[in-house]
Design an enzyme around this catalytic site. Structure first.
Site, PDB file in Angstrom:
ATOM      1  N   TYR A   1      -9.064 -35.980 -28.950  1.00 11.85           N
ATOM      2  CA  TYR A   1      -9.108 -35.492 -29.989  1.00 11.85           C
ATOM      3  C   TYR A   1      -7.823 -34.580 -30.080  1.00 11.85           C
ATOM      4  CZ  TYR A   1     -13.065 -38.262 -30.978  1.00 11.85           C
ATOM      5  OH  TYR A   1     -13.936 -39.317 -31.209  1.00 11.85           O
TER       6      TYR A   1
ATOM      7  N   HIS B   1     -17.369 -33.088 -40.122  1.00 13.07           N
ATOM      8  CA  HIS B   1     -17.039 -33.525 -38.836  1.00 13.07           C
ATOM      9  C   HIS B   1     -17.949 -33.205 -37.688  1.00 13.07           C
ATOM     10  CE1 HIS B   1     -13.355 -33.920 -41.069  1.00 13.07           C
ATOM     11  NE2 HIS B   1     -12.852 -34.772 -40.287  1.00 13.07           N
TER      12      HIS B   1
ATOM     13  N   ARG C   1      -1.675 -38.617 -40.710  1.00 11.82           N
ATOM     14  CA  ARG C   1      -2.019 -38.936 -39.503  1.00 11.82           C
ATOM     15  C   ARG C   1      -2.647 -40.199 -39.142  1.00 11.82           C
ATOM     16  NH1 ARG C   1      -7.943 -38.158 -38.290  1.00 11.82           N
ATOM     17  NH2 ARG C   1      -7.307 -37.926 -36.066  1.00 11.82           N
TER      18      ARG C   1
ATOM     19  N   ASN D   1      -5.787 -42.388 -37.443  1.00 12.64           N
ATOM     20  CA  ASN D   1      -6.997 -42.513 -36.343  1.00 12.64           C
ATOM     21  C   ASN D   1      -7.164 -43.749 -36.073  1.00 12.64           C
ATOM     22  OD1 ASN D   1      -9.152 -40.912 -35.660  1.00 12.64           O
ATOM     23  ND2 ASN D   1     -10.558 -42.286 -36.916  1.00 12.64           N
TER      24      ASN D   1
ATOM     25  N   GLU E   1      -6.396 -46.224 -39.194  1.00 17.04           N
ATOM     26  CA  GLU E   1      -6.464 -45.775 -40.414  1.00 17.04           C
ATOM     27  C   GLU E   1      -5.185 -44.826 -40.612  1.00 17.04           C
ATOM     28  OE1 GLU E   1     -11.132 -45.160 -41.053  1.00 17.04           O
ATOM     29  OE2 GLU E   1      -9.821 -43.390 -41.074  1.00 17.04           O
TER      30      GLU E   1
ATOM     31  N   TYR F   1     -18.997 -42.140 -29.158  1.00 17.22           N
ATOM     32  CA  TYR F   1     -18.885 -42.027 -30.676  1.00 17.22           C
ATOM     33  C   TYR F   1     -18.087 -42.926 -31.340  1.00 17.22           C
ATOM     34  CZ  TYR F   1     -17.344 -39.713 -34.942  1.00 17.22           C
ATOM     35  OH  TYR F   1     -17.269 -39.651 -36.083  1.00 17.22           O
ATOM     36  N   LYS F   2     -17.205 -43.644 -30.855  1.00 15.16           N
ATOM     37  CA  LYS F   2     -16.334 -44.603 -31.470  1.00 15.16           C
ATOM     38  C   LYS F   2     -17.082 -45.841 -31.274  1.00 15.16           C
ATOM     39  CE  LYS F   2     -11.547 -42.612 -30.878  1.00 15.16           C
ATOM     40  NZ  LYS F   2     -10.895 -42.931 -32.054  1.00 15.16           N
TER      41      LYS F   2
HETATM   42  C1  HEM Z   1      -9.417 -33.716 -45.287  1.00 14.51           C
HETATM   43  C2  HEM Z   1      -9.728 -34.848 -45.413  1.00 14.51           C
HETATM   44  C3  HEM Z   1     -10.678 -35.239 -44.243  1.00 14.51           C
HETATM   45  C4  HEM Z   1     -11.755 -35.979 -44.545  1.00 14.51           C
HETATM   46  C5  HEM Z   1     -12.442 -36.170 -45.863  1.00 14.51           C
HETATM   47  C6  HEM Z   1     -12.124 -36.619 -43.307  1.00 14.51           C
HETATM   48  C7  HEM Z   1     -13.430 -37.124 -42.905  1.00 14.51           C
HETATM   49  C8  HEM Z   1     -14.100 -37.657 -41.835  1.00 14.51           C
HETATM   50  C9  HEM Z   1     -15.254 -38.395 -41.542  1.00 14.51           C
HETATM   51  C10 HEM Z   1     -15.970 -38.886 -42.709  1.00 14.51           C
HETATM   52  C11 HEM Z   1     -15.322 -38.707 -40.276  1.00 14.51           C
HETATM   53  C12 HEM Z   1     -16.424 -39.273 -39.569  1.00 14.51           C
HETATM   54  C13 HEM Z   1     -17.466 -38.445 -39.314  1.00 14.51           C
HETATM   55  C14 HEM Z   1     -18.790 -39.206 -38.671  1.00 14.51           C
HETATM   56  O1  HEM Z   1     -18.781 -39.586 -37.755  1.00 14.51           O
HETATM   57  O2  HEM Z   1     -19.620 -39.248 -39.671  1.00 14.51           O
HETATM   58  C15 HEM Z   1     -13.918 -38.118 -39.743  1.00 14.51           C
HETATM   59  C16 HEM Z   1     -13.744 -38.316 -38.384  1.00 14.51           C
HETATM   60  C17 HEM Z   1     -12.861 -37.782 -37.977  1.00 14.51           C
HETATM   61  N1  HEM Z   1     -11.826 -36.946 -38.436  1.00 14.51           N
HETATM   62 FE1  HEM Z   1     -11.534 -36.576 -40.211  1.00 14.51          FE
HETATM   63  N2  HEM Z   1     -11.466 -36.034 -42.246  1.00 14.51           N
HETATM   64  C18 HEM Z   1     -10.366 -35.450 -42.783  1.00 14.51           C
HETATM   65  C19 HEM Z   1      -9.421 -34.848 -42.382  1.00 14.51           C
HETATM   66  C20 HEM Z   1      -9.261 -34.823 -40.784  1.00 14.51           C
HETATM   67  C21 HEM Z   1      -7.885 -34.304 -40.399  1.00 14.51           C
HETATM   68  C22 HEM Z   1      -6.689 -33.780 -40.904  1.00 14.51           C
HETATM   69  C23 HEM Z   1      -8.145 -34.581 -38.893  1.00 14.51           C
HETATM   70  C24 HEM Z   1      -7.096 -34.058 -37.974  1.00 14.51           C
HETATM   71  C25 HEM Z   1      -7.332 -34.162 -36.820  1.00 14.51           C
HETATM   72  C26 HEM Z   1      -9.407 -35.248 -38.782  1.00 14.51           C
HETATM   73  C27 HEM Z   1      -9.875 -35.616 -37.401  1.00 14.51           C
HETATM   74  C28 HEM Z   1     -10.939 -36.516 -37.325  1.00 14.51           C
HETATM   75  C29 HEM Z   1     -11.342 -37.155 -36.121  1.00 14.51           C
HETATM   76  C30 HEM Z   1     -10.529 -37.013 -34.953  1.00 14.51           C
HETATM   77  C31 HEM Z   1     -12.187 -37.876 -36.348  1.00 14.51           C
HETATM   78  C32 HEM Z   1     -13.248 -38.907 -35.399  1.00 14.51           C
HETATM   79  C33 HEM Z   1     -12.554 -40.262 -35.512  1.00 14.51           C
HETATM   80  C34 HEM Z   1     -12.783 -41.105 -34.351  1.00 14.51           C
HETATM   81  O3  HEM Z   1     -13.173 -40.965 -33.100  1.00 14.51           O
HETATM   82  O4  HEM Z   1     -12.825 -42.503 -34.544  1.00 14.51           O
HETATM   83  N3  HEM Z   1     -10.010 -35.405 -40.118  1.00 14.51           N
HETATM   84  N4  HEM Z   1     -13.237 -37.552 -40.507  1.00 14.51           N
END
Ligand code: HEM
Length: 312
Positions: free
Chosen positions: A20, A170, A200, A202, A242, A293-294
């Protein structure tokens, strides 16, 4: 899969391992929206979900209307500018006409007046794009998820997350808080300026090829994870990517976060030898907490066996 889709698939990996990080980069083509060959099919699916499960797919707080209209402005401007043969926008003061030539639909409305459109502004424009649209608002010195149209979530719930702060959203991600990634990313977002958008990628893996994998319907799609074998992994498992884009909206000082979800069957990924090799190494080396987690841990072994078989 169609070659043109393979060519434009947003392959997410770099190097030999995945961790991450804040992997956001400045956008080179500043469009909040992309149109793919799956447009009509996905818009149909989105509209069905919105009509059948409105609480799951659209949530807003009343104070977001101004920001929602700003999102309509940004998205319609991008559609007309980047896809002029498919969309058109005419503005005459507050009197606007938006045309979707792909679907043969046109709307004339008064900007800022909800009574002149069939849905709330974010819901209205979201029904014309493949992206999910999330509106984050800065209030009380923090960034809150105050509105969203979400049809294709990767295992999370919009209704549950409505109103939450960035760090709270997060919270479930292992290591995010401990490594202070949440703090660093929040600071980066708060500094974002209008006119300088970021994007970015994901990624995750899915057993199945459903786009609408909400937390609310986990009992329907989650069980497929148990059915993955070394033999069927190529067809059943999909790489889910995504493309996420971030735009500061100057009037409301909110952020529009657009998410375009792409799926690629692992057998199609494996058809590209470089991708196959790289993905195999990354999956083999993936730390346990990230695999957990994934939601990959349950079928990581049979998937690795499938990939190894393709490599030899
Ligand atoms: C600003 C708008 C953003 C929203 C609304 C958002 C929303 C979310 C949500 C809902 C999750 C899933 C959490 C869960 O398990 O319940 C998530 C995961 C994650 N977000 Fe964000 N996020 C945003 C921006 C970002 C940004 C800018 C980063 C930059 C690194 C980021 C990094 C991550 C990562 C690394 C995960 C885990 C995903 C995975 O392992 O598949 N997010 N985010």
């Amino acid at each position: 899969m169609l070659t043109r889709e393979m060519d434009s698939f947003p392959y997410p990996f770099k190097g030999e391992q995945y961790r991450y990080s804040n992997n956001s980069v400045p956008m080179t083509r500043p469009s909040s929206i992309e149109i793919t060959p799956r447009y009509t099919e996905e818009i149909q699916l989105k509209r069905n979900l919105l009509n059948n499960y409105p609480e799951r797919c659209f949530q807003t707080m009343p104070h977001t209307l101004k920001g929602q209209w700003e999102a309509v402005d940004l998205v319609t401007e991008h559609l007309a500018a980047f896809f002029p043969s498919q969309f058109a926008l005419q503005k005459n003061g507050d009197h606007w006409t938006f045309e979707n030539k792909l679907l043969g639909e046109a709307f004339t409305f008064t900007y800022g007046d909800e009574t002149t459109i069939p849905y709330q502004p974010l819901d209205f424009i979201g029904r014309h794009v493949q992206e999910d649209l999330i509106f984050m608002l800065e209030r009380d010195g923090d960034l809150h998820l105050d509105a969203g149209q979400l049809c294709f979530p990767a295992n999370w719930s919009l209704a549950f997350n409505l109103g939450m702060r960035f760090k709270e959203i997060h919270h479930p991600i292992p290591g995010f808080k401990e490594e202070e990634l949440d703090e660093r990313i929040l600071r980066f977002l708060m500094r974002m300026e209008a006119g300088s958008p970021w994007e970015r990628l994901n990624w995750s893996l899915m057993a199945g090829n459903k786009l609408d994998t909400s937390l609310e319907t986990f009992h329907e799609w989650g069980k497929e994870r148990k059915n993955v074998t070394e033999v069927n992994a190529g067809d059943l498992v999909h790489l889910r990517v995504e493309v996420q884009k971030l735009f500061r909206l100057p009037q409301s000082n909110g952020i529009l976060f657009t998410i375009h979800t792409h799926l690629l069957a692992i057998k199609d990924l494996a058809a590209n030898r470089d991708w196959l090799q790289q993905f195999y190494h990354i999956l083999k080396e993936l730390p346990e907490h990230i695999a957990e987690y994934k939601g990959i841990a349950l079928y990581q072994k049979p998937l690795l066996s499938y990939l190894k078989g393709k490599l030899t």
